[in-house]
Design a protein around this motif. Structure first.
Motif, mmCIF file in Angstrom:
data_model
loop_
_atom_site.group_PDB
_atom_site.id
_atom_site.type_symbol
_atom_site.label_atom_id
_atom_site.label_comp_id
_atom_site.label_asym_id
_atom_site.label_seq_id
_atom_site.Cartn_x
_atom_site.Cartn_y
_atom_site.Cartn_z
ATOM 1 N N ARG A 13 8.313 10.938 -0.311
ATOM 2 C CA ARG A 13 8.540 9.872 -1.284
ATOM 3 C C ARG A 13 7.383 8.862 -1.252
ATOM 4 O O ARG A 13 6.506 8.877 -2.092
ATOM 5 C CB ARG A 13 9.897 9.178 -1.022
ATOM 6 C CG ARG A 13 10.487 8.472 -2.244
ATOM 7 C CD ARG A 13 9.796 7.181 -2.656
ATOM 8 N NE ARG A 13 9.881 6.124 -1.669
ATOM 9 C CZ ARG A 13 9.288 4.937 -1.809
ATOM 10 N NH1 ARG A 13 8.581 4.650 -2.891
ATOM 11 N NH2 ARG A 13 9.371 4.033 -0.848
ATOM 12 N N ASP A 14 7.367 8.016 -0.253
ATOM 13 C CA ASP A 14 6.389 6.929 -0.312
ATOM 14 C C ASP A 14 4.958 7.402 -0.054
ATOM 15 O O ASP A 14 4.014 6.891 -0.663
ATOM 16 C CB ASP A 14 6.767 5.809 0.673
ATOM 17 C CG ASP A 14 6.199 4.469 0.256
ATOM 18 O OD1 ASP A 14 5.600 4.377 -0.826
ATOM 19 O OD2 ASP A 14 6.343 3.499 1.029
ATOM 20 N N GLY A 15 4.786 8.395 0.820
ATOM 21 C CA GLY A 15 3.445 8.944 1.045
ATOM 22 C C GLY A 15 2.915 9.512 -0.256
ATOM 23 O O GLY A 15 1.798 9.220 -0.702
ATOM 24 N N ILE A 174 12.787 -3.987 7.287
ATOM 25 C CA ILE A 174 11.731 -4.920 6.886
ATOM 26 C C ILE A 174 10.725 -4.077 6.126
ATOM 27 O O ILE A 174 10.097 -3.182 6.699
ATOM 28 C CB ILE A 174 11.059 -5.573 8.104
ATOM 29 C CG1 ILE A 174 12.101 -6.293 8.968
ATOM 30 C CG2 ILE A 174 9.950 -6.540 7.664
ATOM 31 C CD1 ILE A 174 11.605 -6.613 10.366
ATOM 32 N N LYS A 175 10.630 -4.347 4.843
ATOM 33 C CA LYS A 175 9.801 -3.510 3.974
ATOM 34 C C LYS A 175 8.513 -4.253 3.660
ATOM 35 O O LYS A 175 8.502 -5.199 2.884
ATOM 36 C CB LYS A 175 10.608 -3.232 2.695
ATOM 37 C CG LYS A 175 9.897 -2.477 1.610
ATOM 38 C CD LYS A 175 10.871 -2.318 0.426
ATOM 39 C CE LYS A 175 10.176 -1.971 -0.861
ATOM 40 N NZ LYS A 175 9.515 -0.672 -0.858
ATOM 41 N N ASP A 176 7.441 -3.781 4.292
ATOM 42 C CA ASP A 176 6.139 -4.420 4.109
ATOM 43 C C ASP A 176 5.293 -3.504 3.236
ATOM 44 O O ASP A 176 4.462 -2.743 3.720
ATOM 45 C CB ASP A 176 5.495 -4.643 5.485
ATOM 46 C CG ASP A 176 4.054 -5.102 5.387
ATOM 47 O OD1 ASP A 176 3.696 -5.750 4.377
ATOM 48 O OD2 ASP A 176 3.280 -4.805 6.332
ATOM 49 N N LEU A 203 11.413 -0.672 10.537
ATOM 50 C CA LEU A 203 10.192 -1.265 9.984
ATOM 51 C C LEU A 203 9.512 -0.275 9.051
ATOM 52 O O LEU A 203 9.296 0.889 9.402
ATOM 53 C CB LEU A 203 9.222 -1.661 11.106
ATOM 54 C CG LEU A 203 7.870 -2.213 10.599
ATOM 55 C CD1 LEU A 203 8.062 -3.495 9.796
ATOM 56 C CD2 LEU A 203 6.923 -2.459 11.774
ATOM 57 N N HIS A 204 9.176 -0.782 7.873
ATOM 58 C CA HIS A 204 8.413 0.018 6.914
ATOM 59 C C HIS A 204 7.139 -0.753 6.604
ATOM 60 O O HIS A 204 7.180 -1.796 5.977
ATOM 61 C CB HIS A 204 9.240 0.208 5.636
ATOM 62 C CG HIS A 204 8.489 0.885 4.530
ATOM 63 N ND1 HIS A 204 8.422 2.244 4.408
ATOM 64 C CD2 HIS A 204 7.758 0.396 3.504
ATOM 65 C CE1 HIS A 204 7.690 2.564 3.351
ATOM 66 N NE2 HIS A 204 7.260 1.458 2.787
ATOM 67 N N THR A 205 6.016 -0.233 7.079
ATOM 68 C CA THR A 205 4.762 -0.926 6.797
ATOM 69 C C THR A 205 3.733 0.058 6.251
ATOM 70 O O THR A 205 3.903 1.272 6.369
ATOM 71 C CB THR A 205 4.228 -1.671 8.050
ATOM 72 O OG1 THR A 205 3.057 -2.404 7.695
ATOM 73 C CG2 THR A 205 3.902 -0.728 9.186
ATOM 74 N N HIS A 206 2.702 -0.461 5.625
ATOM 75 C CA HIS A 206 1.641 0.380 5.048
ATOM 76 C C HIS A 206 0.326 0.169 5.777
ATOM 77 O O HIS A 206 0.085 -0.899 6.360
ATOM 78 C CB HIS A 206 1.465 0.063 3.557
ATOM 79 C CG HIS A 206 2.509 0.707 2.691
ATOM 80 N ND1 HIS A 206 2.222 1.704 1.792
ATOM 81 C CD2 HIS A 206 3.850 0.515 2.611
ATOM 82 C CE1 HIS A 206 3.343 2.092 1.182
ATOM 83 N NE2 HIS A 206 4.344 1.376 1.652
ATOM 84 N N ALA A 207 -0.546 1.176 5.680
ATOM 85 C CA ALA A 207 -1.809 1.154 6.429
ATOM 86 C C ALA A 207 -2.934 0.426 5.695
ATOM 87 O O ALA A 207 -4.028 0.270 6.235
ATOM 88 C CB ALA A 207 -2.248 2.588 6.725
ATOM 89 N N GLY A 239 -1.275 4.493 2.123
ATOM 90 C CA GLY A 239 -0.048 5.057 2.707
ATOM 91 C C GLY A 239 0.350 4.410 4.023
ATOM 92 O O GLY A 239 0.304 3.188 4.181
ATOM 93 N N HIS A 240 0.713 5.245 4.986
ATOM 94 C CA HIS A 240 1.371 4.759 6.201
ATOM 95 C C HIS A 240 0.665 5.268 7.445
ATOM 96 O O HIS A 240 -0.159 6.171 7.363
ATOM 97 C CB HIS A 240 2.815 5.260 6.204
ATOM 98 C CG HIS A 240 3.497 5.059 4.890
ATOM 99 N ND1 HIS A 240 3.302 5.920 3.825
ATOM 100 C CD2 HIS A 240 4.300 4.083 4.428
ATOM 101 C CE1 HIS A 240 3.975 5.481 2.778
ATOM 102 N NE2 HIS A 240 4.587 4.364 3.105
ATOM 103 N N SER A 241 1.045 4.744 8.588
ATOM 104 C CA SER A 241 0.549 5.274 9.855
ATOM 105 C C SER A 241 0.915 6.751 9.947
ATOM 106 O O SER A 241 1.957 7.173 9.441
ATOM 107 C CB SER A 241 1.224 4.542 11.023
ATOM 108 O OG SER A 241 0.630 3.294 11.217
HETATM 109 CO CO CO Z 1 6.298 1.575 0.913
#
Ligand code: CO
Length: 452
Positions: A13-15, A174-176, A203-207, A239-241
């Motif tokens: 989804r988010d990636g 926590i949506k960052d 935790l939801h964070t982006h890179a 995207g993300h870690s």
């Molecule tokens: Co996101």
């Protein structure tokens, strides 16, 4: 023994949304699904957000069929979706009845965990969704849409989190979305939240800004229960870690994740090859963009903006539009830049640069200013407010209280629509009615496809 940290894999989804403009086809997911299912993730985020829209408008896929196929292919793993509260997976509020129906169908078709947020952090806009999710015994995750602004303080977040717990949410996220949550602040915030709350914290964070690995690690030190990661070949950038990086770091700290790093290598190889096919949908940002820390523009928003400007032949305006986004955001009380507020503000900023500032106001920004999306976090620019009030009156009530649209009426509309298109009547399937409600203008093609 350290406590176990849950891992949510977001590649589907988010990636996909952050790196490939949500264009990843189901056919490119299914061959790897059983391997994903075997990993032992706490959950896989596979639906919701922009997926629904993209399926209908770009991928010629029935989003409901996609969900069923995903669930069938990954029966052991919790399937997670991102739900925009009263906006569902659309860009405006829907009536409570339609929200109920959408959640019922999402639960029945395969969603186990609903991550629910409101762009303005107005909890009146997520309350109904949370209650409905709980009716189906599914996991309701209440969400803070994190942002930085003069009107958002540590206490803002703590108070909001407590209210989310009071709504009987099963967990807090926590949506960052912009990758602006710094390691130090994450530590401070999560340490405090762990003292104040009893529900698990995700935790939801982006890179995007390059801080995500460190932010995730500090969050874990502070006691966070679950982090979101994306398989390495579909990680970082907007995207993300990377899942593998985080697991390696956790193992070194003797933190149990119950995931075998070797299992992930094949999955990463697979997506490395698949990603090649979607090159044209990738944004141009390479590495890290610190501008995000200044303007707080989320990854998805920036790549969409790039595409829009490219289509207009005005790529050179990107920087100007990005700084205008900050100005517009300030003028509307520092709303977090997340869907649909991000689209509204992005479009207005674009219009402000291409034309004159606030020469034309979109219907959406007028509604945003006048309370039709919910309560704004800070003060509105008085000139702008006056200009909006020339168009209509403002409201203080919960926006959905004004919405009376009935599901049954849409059933009739869909029946008529099918007649008009000279295709089979698709209105006996409630999922189709929801598709019709959510993507009214884009659904012609998939309806024709479904009929034949
Ligand atoms: Co996101």
């Amino acid at each position: 023994m350290n406590k176990k940290i849950g891992i949510t894999e977001v590649v589907l989804r988010d990636g996909n949304q952050s790196l490939l403009s949500t264009r990843l086809k189901l056919d490119d997911i299914l061959p790897i699904a059983s391997k994903l299912d075997d990993v032992g993730y706490t959950s896989i985020e596979s639906w919701g957000g922009a997926i629904f829209d993209s399926c209908v408008r770009y991928l010629d896929e029935d989003p409901w069929e996609r969900l069923r196929e995903l669930k069938k292919a990954m029966p052991k793993t919790n399937q997670q979706m991102l739900l925009r509260g009263q906006n569902l997976v659309g860009y405006k509020h829907y009536s409570d009845e339609i929200v109920s129906k959408f959640i019922e169908k999402s639960a029945i078709n395969g969603i186990d965990i609903f991550r629910i947020f409101d762009a303005l952090n107005d909890l009146r806009n997520i309350k109904h969704s949370v209650e409905e999710v709980k009716k189906y015994d599914k996991h309701a995750q209440g969400t803070i849409a994190y942002t930085i602004s003069p009107v958002h303080t540590l206490d803002t977040w703590i108070d909001l989190a407590k209210e989310i717990e009071d709504l009987q949410c099963d967990s807090l996220c926590i949506k960052d979305m912009s990758g602006i949550l710094s390691p130090e602040f994450a530590y401070e915030l999560i340490s405090k939240l762990k003292k104040e709350l009893s529900i698990p914290i995700h935790l939801h964070t982006h890179a995007t800004t390059g801080m995500s690995n460190l932010t995730n690690m500090k969050a874990i030190e502070a006691g966070v229960d679950n982090i979101d990661t994306s398989i390495s070949s579909m990680s970082m950038g907007y995207g993300h870690s990377a899942t593998e990086t985080m697991i390696y770091l956790l193992e070194e700290k003797k933190i149990n994740v119950d995931i075998n790093l070797k299992d992930l290598l094949k999955i990463s190889e697979y997506f490395k090859v698949v990603r090649e096919k979607y090159k044209e949908f990738e944004g141009s940002m390479k590495g890290v963009d610190l501008q995000m820390l200044v303007n707080q523009v989320p990854g998805g928003m920036l790549s969409n903006l790039e595409t829009q400007l490219k289509n207009l032949g005005k790529e050179d305006l990107l920087e100007e539009v990005v700084s205008e986004i900050y100005e517009v955001r300030k003028d509307v009380g520092f709303v977090p830049l997340v869907t649909p507020a991000s689209q509204i503000i992005g479009a207005q900023a674009l219009s402000n640069i291409v034309n004159k500032r606030y020469e034309t106001l979109s219907i959406e920004i007028i509604d945003l200013i006048l309370g039709y999306y919910g309560k704004l976090p800070g003060d509105i620019n008085t000139d702008l407010l006056e200009k909006a009030l020339e168009q209509k009156t403002n409201i203080k009530e919960r926006p959905a209280d004004f919405l009376t649209e009935k599901f049954e009426d849409y059933k009739v509309n869909l029946k008529q629509y099918c007649e008009k298109l000279k295709i089979d009547d698709l209105s006996s399937i409630e999922e189709n009615i929801l598709t019709f409600i959510l993507i009214p203008y884009g659904s012609e093609k998939i309806f024709k496809m479904m009929s034949s």
